[in-house]
Scaffold this active site. Structure first.
Site, PDB file in Angstrom:
ATOM      1  N   SER A  11     -30.358 -28.295  52.691  1.00  0.00           N
ATOM      2  CA  SER A  11     -29.183 -28.791  53.753  1.00  0.00           C
ATOM      3  C   SER A  11     -28.012 -28.143  53.519  1.00  0.00           C
ATOM      4  O   SER A  11     -27.120 -28.581  54.262  1.00  0.00           O
ATOM      5  CB  SER A  11     -29.398 -30.195  53.723  1.00  0.00           C
ATOM      6  OG  SER A  11     -30.424 -30.669  54.222  1.00  0.00           O
ATOM      7  N   GLU A  20       0.761  -1.218  -0.082  1.00  0.00           N
ATOM      8  CA  GLU A  20      -0.032   0.095   0.062  1.00  0.00           C
ATOM      9  C   GLU A  20       0.962   1.366  -0.007  1.00  0.00           C
ATOM     10  O   GLU A  20       0.213   2.279  -0.394  1.00  0.00           O
ATOM     11  CB  GLU A  20      -1.030   0.155   1.138  1.00  0.00           C
ATOM     12  CG  GLU A  20      -2.002  -1.141   1.185  1.00  0.00           C
ATOM     13  CD  GLU A  20      -2.868  -1.106   0.163  1.00  0.00           C
ATOM     14  OE1 GLU A  20      -3.378  -0.034  -0.417  1.00  0.00           O
ATOM     15  OE2 GLU A  20      -3.552  -2.096   0.072  1.00  0.00           O
TER      16      GLU A  20
END
Length: 653
Positions: free
Chosen positions: A334, A78
């Protein structure tokens, strides 16, 4: 001299104008700053990501987040002179202008990475005016943020197809891993995608995507820093991604609930363990009853930090998937008994080997029963806790005091929620209060942490301020008692306890070893019952699988011997009814279960001298009173022992 002054004045005017324009028209970084929020684990690995408005997956990316080969290919493809131009490449501009003049049309562009970054920040229709603005912005970006800043903008905003923006988003969606782990071929595909993101999507246009990728690999490959000829050959042979992968979405309930001061939200979770826990939850849900949900918490005891959290089935509306069920207030059944026994041990009310009675008893107007409606008789405290017997637990709470026990729970970070204006009472021993999975897991972390309590953290911070709520001896005794094998097999050396609330509405299992603590809840989010469901059968197998996924840190079980010298435990006794009992005859079919304890079987039950049918191996018999009156009940054992009780049967008023 005047000429030089005029040149100097002109240059100063130009520089001043540029500086003024820079001040008056700063670059708009709103798109760059609007990135997805990332929730990460304790090592910085992604857990979950929340897209920006519009559902765009845009992830902050810097040059340090990508491999050097990607940057080298990007510059080669690029902007070859990126390292030395000020944002605009004069050589490229002159070349493009000459080609335009010669051909009468645009032949090649002069766009640099800096100009592309400017265009990504502020997209505009392509025109000469737009090019001029991009050129100014490119110089502005370079001056303000330097080369690294420009690269970060490009890497964050480069389109990657669909609603993907940025190289990290592209890497996760197309390859399922972070950008830093990409190979050269994968990097080349993402660079190519940025040019024509829709035309080169590998899931829709694989042939075009491959050609574009190979072209990027070929561009000045020999000169691209970090990309060898061998890398290029490997890249050309690499396969294209077959489709798009899902973005990270672990711990969704937690990720949505955390407050964020930035784009990166740290947690104490472990991504690998979280993934394993969610897979276990998903597999378990397939076997659960309709509309049943599951939640789990896994934490490390030392730092008191959560390592995995499953709040429910995120995608299921029938299971209230949007709710974090680790925060739901439910009845613990419990599951509170270990803390109660630890308090009793600390106060000297009981010891693991002390014999307790599991016999019918009326506590004021409260008459608790065991889960199976049977009674064991005289047992050690350790056995009573392991078998989750209700009568001994209520008797212990009656002695230590409900207010004191509620205070212990509160100090441990598990304050019980009671009905409005209600005070702690004996049903608290059997789960008569509301608590959350997070709170209960923290309570078990306290037991596994030698009686030291602190909240379980889910985000990193200062070391927790531990405070003692139980003696190390009492907590250690309970831990030793609870170390037992899992019924269906599994890892050993785990202290565990289950709990089941009334009607099977909540099935619990909690456990800890020398390093980790875990809690599991299964139930229906709307509170409706799961008939027959228990913590033992539903939640405990999941707990065993959790510990099979954790590194072993086994605890030693406690060997308990009865500490009483009272030999009356073998004496024949009539447990029910007790002498002088008054039985209400509600209907003609009334049945009374006579129960005995001790003695040598077989036992014989008689009413007024007449024997009752009974199985020789059992210690109970059914009696149907024929009417109101006084009756003499007798039980005989094989050695001639006898026990008697006079009772009265009355009609209802």
């Amino acid at each position: 001299m005047r000429r030089w002054r005029r040149w100097g004045f002109g240059l100063a005017l130009v520089v001043g104008s540029v500086l003024l324009l820079d001040r008056l028209c700063p670059p708009d970084l709103s798109r760059f700053e609007a990135v997805a929020r990332e929730v990460v684990d304790r090592q910085g690995r992604p857990l979950s990501m929340l897209p920006v408005r519009g559902g765009i997956w845009r992830l902050r990316t810097t040059a340090a987040d990508v491999p050097p080969s990607l940057l080298a290919m990007l510059v080669a493809a690029e902007d070859r002179r990126f390292d030395w131009h000020p944002g605009v490449d004069p050589i490229a501009v002159l070349r493009a202008a000459g080609q335009w003049i010669a051909a009468g049309r645009v032949v090649s562009g002069a766009s640099t990475l800096s100009m592309q970054a400017a265009r990504l920040l502020e997209p505009r229709p392509r025109s000469l005016r737009a090019k001029a603005i991009e050129a100014f912005r490119a110089v502005q970006l370079e001056a303000r943020y330097g080369k690294q800043g420009v690269l970060s903008i490009w890497l964050t905003l480069a389109p990657q197809g669909g609603n993907l923006e940025g190289v990290r988003a592209g890497a996760l969606a197309w390859f399922g891993r972070e950008a830093r782990d990409l190979d050269p071929a994968e990097s080349a595909l993402l660079i190519a995608l940025a040019r024509r993101p829709e035309a080169l999507r590998p899931d829709r246009h694989p042939v075009a995507a491959r050609a574009a990728r190979d072209a990027v690999l070929a561009i000045r490959a020999a000169d691209a820093k970090g990309l060898s000829a061998a890398d290029q050959r490997i890249g050309l042979a690499s396969a294209m991604p077959a489709g798009r992968q899902a973005m990270p979405h672990l711990a969704p309930h937690l990720s949505r609930s955390l407050e964020a001061n930035g784009i990166r939200v740290p947690t104490t979770l472990d991504a690998a363990l979280q993934r394993s826990a969610e897979a276990l939850a998903e597999a378990t849900l397939l076997r659960l009853p309709e509309r049943a949900a599951l939640a789990m918490v896994i934490a490390e005891i030392g730092p008191r930090e959560m390592r995995a959290l499953v709040g429910g089935d995120w995608l299921s509306a029938s299971r209230a998937g949007s709710l974090d069920l680790t925060r739901a207030v439910r009845s613990p059944g419990s599951a509170l008994k270990p803390a109660l026994y630890a308090l009793a041990f600390e106060m000297g009310v009981a010891e693991p080997g002390r014999v307790l009675e599991d016999l019918p008893h009326l506590f004021g107007g409260y008459a608790p029963e065991n889960f199976d409606r049977a009674f064991t008789g005289r047992v050690t405290a350790a056995t009573a806790l392991r078998h989750s017997l209700n009568l001994p637990a209520v008797a212990l709470l009656d002695r230590v005091g409900p207010f004191r026990f509620a205070g212990l729970l509160r100090d441990a970070g598990a304050a019980p929620r009671l009905p409005a204006r209600a005070a702690p009472s004996l049903p608290l021993a059997l789960g008569g209060a509301g608590l959350t999975l997070r709170e209960l897991t923290g309570l078990y972390a306290m037991l596994g942490g030698q009686g030291m309590a602190a909240p379980l953290a889910v985000q990193p911070g200062p070391a927790p301020e531990l405070h003692r709520v139980l003696s190390a001896r009492a907590a250690g005794q309970v831990a030793g008692v609870l170390v037992q094998n899992f019924p269906g097999g599994g890892p050993t050396g785990i202290a565990w306890k289950t709990g089941t609330s009334w009607g099977g509405r909540d099935a619990w299992a909690f456990g800890f070893d020398g390093k980790h603590v875990a809690g599991v809840w299964i139930g229906r989010p709307d509170g409706t019952a799961l008939p027959g469901a228990t913590g033992l059968h539903l939640a405990l197998p999941v707990l065993a699988q959790i510990f099979s996924r954790l590194p072993a840190a086994p605890l030693e079980p406690m060997v308990v011997r009865a500490s009483t010298n009272d030999r009356s435990a073998d004496r024949l006794r009539l447990v029910f009814p007790s002498p002088g009992a008054v039985l209400r005859r509600d209907d003609e079919a009334m049945s009374v279960t006579l129960r005995a304890q001790g003695g040598q079987r077989p036992l014989a039950f008689l009413v007024d001298g007449a024997p009752l049918p009974a199985e020789p191996a059992r210690r109970e018999a059914a009696w149907h009173p024929p009417g109101p009156g006084f009756y003499r009940i007798t039980v005989l054992d094989a050695l001639g022992g006898a026990a008697r009780a006079e009772v009265r049967v009355v009609e209802p008023e």
